[in-house]
Motif scaffolding. Sequence first.
Motif, PDB file in Angstrom:
ATOM      1  N   PHE A 249       0.996  -3.212 -10.336  1.00 42.03           N
ATOM      2  CA  PHE A 249      -0.131  -4.009 -10.818  1.00 42.03           C
ATOM      3  C   PHE A 249       0.320  -5.424 -11.171  1.00 42.03           C
ATOM      4  N   HIS A 250       1.390  -5.540 -11.957  1.00 40.32           N
ATOM      5  CA  HIS A 250       1.875  -6.857 -12.378  1.00 40.32           C
ATOM      6  C   HIS A 250       2.260  -7.720 -11.173  1.00 40.32           C
ATOM      7  N   CYS A 251       2.930  -7.116 -10.199  1.00 44.91           N
ATOM      8  CA  CYS A 251       3.381  -7.880  -9.039  1.00 44.91           C
ATOM      9  C   CYS A 251       2.218  -8.390  -8.202  1.00 44.91           C
ATOM     10  N   VAL A 252       1.215  -7.554  -8.006  1.00 41.97           N
ATOM     11  CA  VAL A 252       0.054  -7.997  -7.236  1.00 41.97           C
ATOM     12  C   VAL A 252      -0.670  -9.120  -7.967  1.00 41.97           C
ATOM     13  N   LYS A 253      -0.877  -8.961  -9.272  1.00 43.92           N
ATOM     14  CA  LYS A 253      -1.562  -9.998 -10.041  1.00 43.92           C
ATOM     15  C   LYS A 253      -0.823 -11.326  -9.964  1.00 43.92           C
ATOM     16  N   ALA A 254       0.492 -11.297 -10.102  1.00 43.62           N
ATOM     17  CA  ALA A 254       1.275 -12.529 -10.122  1.00 43.62           C
ATOM     18  C   ALA A 254       1.327 -13.199  -8.752  1.00 43.62           C
ATOM     19  N   CYS A 255       1.401 -12.413  -7.697  1.00 41.31           N
ATOM     20  CA  CYS A 255       1.532 -12.969  -6.351  1.00 41.31           C
ATOM     21  C   CYS A 255       0.193 -13.256  -5.676  1.00 41.31           C
ATOM     22  N   LEU A 256      -0.893 -12.766  -6.230  1.00 42.63           N
ATOM     23  CA  LEU A 256      -2.191 -12.857  -5.569  1.00 42.63           C
ATOM     24  C   LEU A 256      -2.620 -14.285  -5.236  1.00 42.63           C
ATOM     25  N   PRO A 257      -2.493 -15.250  -6.154  1.00 49.78           N
ATOM     26  CA  PRO A 257      -2.920 -16.610  -5.774  1.00 49.78           C
ATOM     27  C   PRO A 257      -2.214 -17.128  -4.522  1.00 49.78           C
ATOM     28  N   ALA A 258      -0.912 -16.882  -4.423  1.00 49.75           N
ATOM     29  CA  ALA A 258      -0.168 -17.332  -3.251  1.00 49.75           C
ATOM     30  C   ALA A 258      -0.533 -16.524  -2.012  1.00 49.75           C
ATOM     31  N   LEU A 259      -0.736 -15.219  -2.169  1.00 50.36           N
ATOM     32  CA  LEU A 259      -1.126 -14.383  -1.035  1.00 50.36           C
ATOM     33  C   LEU A 259      -2.479 -14.818  -0.479  1.00 50.36           C
ATOM     34  N   ARG A 260      -3.384 -15.212  -1.359  1.00 51.40           N
ATOM     35  CA  ARG A 260      -4.688 -15.713  -0.905  1.00 51.40           C
ATOM     36  C   ARG A 260      -4.536 -16.991  -0.085  1.00 51.40           C
ATOM     37  N   LYS A 261      -3.659 -17.877  -0.513  1.00 50.67           N
ATOM     38  CA  LYS A 261      -3.441 -19.134   0.200  1.00 50.67           C
ATOM     39  C   LYS A 261      -2.811 -18.892   1.563  1.00 50.67           C
ATOM     40  N   SER A 262      -2.101 -17.795   1.702  1.00 50.33           N
ATOM     41  CA  SER A 262      -1.451 -17.491   2.971  1.00 50.33           C
ATOM     42  C   SER A 262      -2.457 -17.391   4.113  1.00 50.33           C
ATOM     43  N   GLY A 263      -3.603 -16.803   3.833  1.00 45.25           N
ATOM     44  CA  GLY A 263      -4.604 -16.608   4.873  1.00 45.25           C
ATOM     45  C   GLY A 263      -4.374 -15.355   5.693  1.00 45.25           C
ATOM     46  N   ALA A 264      -3.189 -14.799   5.607  1.00 38.84           N
ATOM     47  CA  ALA A 264      -2.862 -13.561   6.330  1.00 38.84           C
ATOM     48  C   ALA A 264      -1.827 -12.808   5.505  1.00 38.84           C
ATOM     49  N   GLY A 265      -2.153 -12.613   4.230  1.00 39.91           N
ATOM     50  CA  GLY A 265      -1.219 -11.956   3.327  1.00 39.91           C
ATOM     51  C   GLY A 265      -1.090 -10.474   3.607  1.00 39.91           C
ATOM     52  N   THR A 266       0.032  -9.931   3.156  1.00 40.56           N
ATOM     53  CA  THR A 266       0.309  -8.505   3.351  1.00 40.56           C
ATOM     54  C   THR A 266       0.907  -7.925   2.077  1.00 40.56           C
ATOM     55  N   ILE A 267       0.365  -6.815   1.637  1.00 43.55           N
ATOM     56  CA  ILE A 267       0.953  -6.045   0.543  1.00 43.55           C
ATOM     57  C   ILE A 267       1.310  -4.671   1.093  1.00 43.55           C
ATOM     58  N   VAL A 268       2.553  -4.270   0.901  1.00 41.67           N
ATOM     59  CA  VAL A 268       2.977  -2.914   1.266  1.00 41.67           C
ATOM     60  C   VAL A 268       3.541  -2.250   0.020  1.00 41.67           C
ATOM     61  N   ASN A 269       2.913  -1.164  -0.376  1.00 40.43           N
ATOM     62  CA  ASN A 269       3.375  -0.375  -1.503  1.00 40.43           C
ATOM     63  C   ASN A 269       4.179   0.809  -0.982  1.00 40.43           C
ATOM     64  N   ILE A 270       5.257   1.134  -1.658  1.00 40.61           N
ATOM     65  CA  ILE A 270       6.083   2.270  -1.228  1.00 40.61           C
ATOM     66  C   ILE A 270       5.687   3.499  -2.039  1.00 40.61           C
ATOM     67  N   GLY A 271       5.208   4.508  -1.334  1.00 39.72           N
ATOM     68  CA  GLY A 271       4.749   5.731  -1.981  1.00 39.72           C
ATOM     69  C   GLY A 271       5.860   6.757  -2.094  1.00 39.72           C
ATOM     70  N   GLY A 272       5.468   8.018  -2.188  1.00 46.27           N
ATOM     71  CA  GLY A 272       6.439   9.094  -2.305  1.00 46.27           C
ATOM     72  C   GLY A 272       5.879  10.384  -1.749  1.00 46.27           C
ATOM     73  N   LEU A 273       6.715  11.147  -1.067  1.00 49.54           N
ATOM     74  CA  LEU A 273       6.289  12.406  -0.458  1.00 49.54           C
ATOM     75  C   LEU A 273       5.701  13.358  -1.489  1.00 49.54           C
ATOM     76  N   SER A 274       6.278  13.373  -2.697  1.00 50.66           N
ATOM     77  CA  SER A 274       5.825  14.336  -3.704  1.00 50.66           C
ATOM     78  C   SER A 274       4.403  14.070  -4.174  1.00 50.66           C
ATOM     79  N   ALA A 275       3.885  12.853  -3.965  1.00 55.54           N
ATOM     80  CA  ALA A 275       2.497  12.581  -4.318  1.00 55.54           C
ATOM     81  C   ALA A 275       1.538  13.382  -3.460  1.00 55.54           C
ATOM     82  N   HIS A 276       1.994  13.815  -2.299  1.00 56.77           N
ATOM     83  CA  HIS A 276       1.159  14.572  -1.368  1.00 56.77           C
ATOM     84  C   HIS A 276       1.444  16.071  -1.417  1.00 56.77           C
ATOM     85  N   THR A 277       2.648  16.442  -1.823  1.00 57.49           N
ATOM     86  CA  THR A 277       3.028  17.860  -1.821  1.00 57.49           C
ATOM     87  C   THR A 277       3.132  18.452  -3.219  1.00 57.49           C
ATOM     88  N   GLY A 278       3.233  17.569  -4.240  1.00 53.54           N
ATOM     89  CA  GLY A 278       3.585  18.041  -5.572  1.00 53.54           C
ATOM     90  C   GLY A 278       5.080  18.304  -5.638  1.00 53.54           C
TER      91      GLY A 278
END
Length: 250
Positions: free
Chosen positions: A121-150
């Motif tokens: 959350f903090h990283c997206v909030k802080a980088c959002l103004p610059a990502l908007r100016k990019s015009g083609a910004g990309t956010i990739v979050n790294i998940g985890g297998l256990s979120a799907h399997t327990g």
Amino acid sequence: MTKELSGKVAVVTGAGRNIGRAIALTLAEGGASVVVNARSNRAEAEGVAREIEAAGGKALVHIGDVADAGAVQAMADAAVKQFGRIDILVNNAALRREKPFAEMDYAAWREILDVTLDGTFHCVKACLPALRKSGAGTIVNIGGLSAHTGAKNRAHVVTAKAGIIGFTRALAHDLADDGITVNCVVPGLIGTPRPKDKPEPAHHLTHQTITGNRGRPEDVAATVRFLCGPAARYINGQAIHANGGAYLGA
């Protein structure tokens, strides 16, 4: 591969080792300038930056805890000051502890969520103004297998990583009008070095890959690189698994 990320600037959290390191190096190979973030280990982060620079790329080391909103804002400001822009944000920083739920106190619970979920959350909030100016910004979050399997003894980790999936889908809707894509890469059964006092997590032993082998951090990094490139602009709000077939599902 071509330098499809030339002119782009990427911020990669938790980039000092393992998957984060591989992501930072791979995005640099694609032509991006990379902000290498680590929570406290400056030596590891500087080692990654040296690798990038030795290959002809540009890197900036920033030490800071993603759970600290002020530190994250300082990182975003440093990136813009050094490189003039931010086009890519990879939220990789996370903690992976194990503790039976009956023995888990609130402090242990919050420690995981503070870094993995609130840090994103903090990283997206802080980088959002610059990502908007990019015009083609990309956010990739790294998940985890256990979120799907327990997973046993990982209620905090499973919950945090499941939250990352929901956050990804919500942001994909919220930021689409800004030209920002938001996706999640879910690693599974990746071979990374582990301290001698921290053996293989128990839930890893219950899964097998179709390929018959563990993946490498570079396998995850390649998926991230694709999502950051121009060929992936129509992919949005997705959880993409890089696990050799250890888990087949959405």
